[in-house]
Design a protein around this motif. Structure first.
Motif, PDB file in Angstrom:
ATOM      1  N   ARG A  22       0.578  -1.756  -0.420  1.00 46.33           N
ATOM      2  CA  ARG A  22      -0.220   0.565   0.030  1.00 46.33           C
ATOM      3  C   ARG A  22       1.367   0.977  -0.130  1.00 46.33           C
ATOM      4  N   THR A  23       0.732   2.155  -0.711  1.00 46.29           N
ATOM      5  CA  THR A  23       1.471   3.390  -0.959  1.00 46.29           C
ATOM      6  C   THR A  23       0.362   3.926   0.091  1.00 46.29           C
ATOM      7  N   ARG A  24       2.266   5.279   0.518  1.00 43.25           N
ATOM      8  CA  ARG A  24       1.314   6.578   1.127  1.00 43.25           C
ATOM      9  C   ARG A  24       0.259   6.831   0.630  1.00 43.25           C
ATOM     10  N   ARG A  25      -0.239   6.976  -0.352  1.00 44.38           N
ATOM     11  CA  ARG A  25      -1.055   6.864  -0.951  1.00 44.38           C
ATOM     12  C   ARG A  25      -2.647   6.475  -0.789  1.00 44.38           C
ATOM     13  N   GLY A  26      -2.126   6.091   0.150  1.00 45.47           N
ATOM     14  CA  GLY A  26      -3.380   4.636   0.508  1.00 45.47           C
ATOM     15  C   GLY A  26      -3.848   3.533  -1.000  1.00 45.47           C
ATOM     16  N   THR A  27      -3.265   3.545  -2.683  1.00 48.78           N
ATOM     17  CA  THR A  27      -2.953   3.121  -3.279  1.00 48.78           C
ATOM     18  C   THR A  27      -2.609   1.952  -3.369  1.00 48.78           C
ATOM     19  N   GLY A  57      -7.150   1.648  -9.018  1.00 44.01           N
ATOM     20  CA  GLY A  57      -6.943   2.743  -8.990  1.00 44.01           C
ATOM     21  C   GLY A  57      -8.454   2.992 -10.370  1.00 44.01           C
ATOM     22  N   ARG A 183      -0.131   9.435 -12.017  1.00 45.33           N
ATOM     23  CA  ARG A 183       0.252   9.000 -11.205  1.00 45.33           C
ATOM     24  C   ARG A 183       0.958   7.987 -11.313  1.00 45.33           C
ATOM     25  N   GLU A 202       3.252   7.164  -8.804  1.00 45.67           N
ATOM     26  CA  GLU A 202       3.264   8.506  -7.387  1.00 45.67           C
ATOM     27  C   GLU A 202       4.416   9.198  -6.636  1.00 45.67           C
ATOM     28  N   GLU A 204       6.941   6.985  -5.809  1.00 46.52           N
ATOM     29  CA  GLU A 204       7.328   6.413  -4.303  1.00 46.52           C
ATOM     30  C   GLU A 204       7.666   5.006  -4.990  1.00 46.52           C
TER      31      GLU A 204
END
Length: 379
Positions: A22-27, A57, A183, A202, A204
């Motif tokens: 899970r990325t920092r943006r919640g993906t 997404g 993204r 992202e 990241e």
């Protein structure tokens, strides 16, 4: 950096494993360990699985589609991650090798997804049988015209290559462009193959295909391939060689090191997961490690050649552990040596000693290769 969650256990090398990140943006990104059928063809080493990635997404995106003739395995992994094939709206291919774009046509047909790939991908997938230009196999598609592997290996690929040659790319990726939702950001990274793409997500995560791998170094392509293939490349891409060879690959590593300096996680095409554990690697740091590895490899080849005339096989015997030369590892070791000899020859550090298919060479006594690498790292 967040941690991987194991969704499904599999083999210690990653075959059949499903991870979620899970990325920092919640993906959520689902990492699918799709097995390879050929392993090392008789050797006691392995690439491990090909890693395919489901990115959630508004448009569910699949990055790479595994090895050909494994569509049922891929769909099973997608299902165990909680999705159906028809949920996939976009497929991104990192490069046109059969362990990364296999099952692509079946998946596109079953899902209706759009295909995103390097602007040269269709050229490499197509056949150009009227253009020989010294290619070892002008009857093979662009990506395989200089295949070094024996017929007993490449005959398995031929039906798949015929199917793949009909593919139509919906979006031809160009350098630096973002996806419409912002993204993804795409970097063209030739060197392992001329149609290699890395996707920065992202800011990241970097999906690297075979440009960056976790615990092994990708094999560079050869400058020789450029001269066989320059007429099949898209207009503007074949006039000067920026697509093939170790020099092209080093420049791609430098690009990743600079443009991904702040990204946190590498998601590679192989070796994401080993010995029952995932790797947590930063893309820029891994790019720098591989760059320095190639500096060392050039130096080691010159030491091996010191005062002797040797062919590819003789050099590779001294450079590689015996286990790495088993099966078709022997052919890969020749390719690896040749990619470095090409660079050393361009800088005058080796001279070719006679013609023939063995490519005998000798060291000249200079170490001018350090001048090239000093642009990118401390030598």
């Amino acid at each position: 950096m967040n941690k991987f969650e194991i969704i499904k256990e599999g083999k210690p090398g990653g075959e059949g494993v499903i991870l979620k990140y899970r990325t920092r943006r919640g993906t959520d990104i689902y990492c699918l360990g799709a097995p390879l059928f050929y392993d090392s063809a008789g050797g006691d080493w392995s690439l491990g699985p090909s890693w395919c990635y489901l990115v959630t997404g508004e448009k569910l995106t699949l990055i790479d589609t595994g090895q050909f003739d494994k569509f049922d395995v891929l769909t099973d992994l997608i299902g165990q991650a909680g999705f159906g094939v028809k949920d996939i709206k976009r497929v991104i291919v990192s490069h046109g090798h059969e362990d990364h774009d296999g099952n692509m046509l079946e998946l596109l047909n079953a899902s209706g997804a759009e295909l995103w790939a390097h602007f040269a991908f269709e050229n490499m997938a197509a056949y150009h049988e009227d253009i020989h230009d010294g290619a070892a196999h002008p009857e093979f598609p662009g990506s395989c015209r200089n295949c070094l592997l024996p017929d007993k290996f490449n005959e398995n690929c031929r039906p798949y290559h015929r199917r793949r040659s009909r593919v139509k790319v919906a979006h031809r990726i160009k350098e630096g462009e973002p996806s419409p939702d912002g993204r993804f950001r795409f970097l063209l990274t030739p060197g392992h193959s001329p149609d290699s793409v890395c996707a920065v997500f992202e800011d990241e995560v970097v999906f690297s295909g075979d440009t960056l791998l976790a615990s092994i170094t990708p094999h560079p392509s050869l400058i020789l391939e450029y001269y066989c293939n320059k007429r099949i490349l898209p207009r503007g891409y074949g006039e000067d060689n920026g697509a093939y060879g170790l020099i092209a690959y080093i420049r791609s590593l430098d690009k990743l090191r600079k443009q991904c300096a702040d990204t946190e996680l590498l998601l590679p095409g192989h070796r994401l997961y080993e010995r029952g554990e995932p790797h947590y690697l930063k893309p820029a740091e891994r790019a720098d490690e591989i760059l320095r590895f190639h500096v060392e490899r050039c130096g080691n080849i010159l030491k091996i050649l010191d005062g002797r005339v040797l062919d590819l096989d003789e050099i590779s015997i001294e450079l590689f552990e015996p286990r790495l030369r088993k099966g078709f590892g022997k052919y890969l070791s020749h390719r690896e040596v040749m990619s470095h000899l090409e660079l050393l020859a361009l800088y005058g550090d080796i001279a070719w000693a006679g013609g023939g298919p063995d490519f005998k060479s000798r060291a000249t006594g200079s170490q001018n290769y350090k001048e090239f690498f000093s642009q990118y790292t401390r030598v």
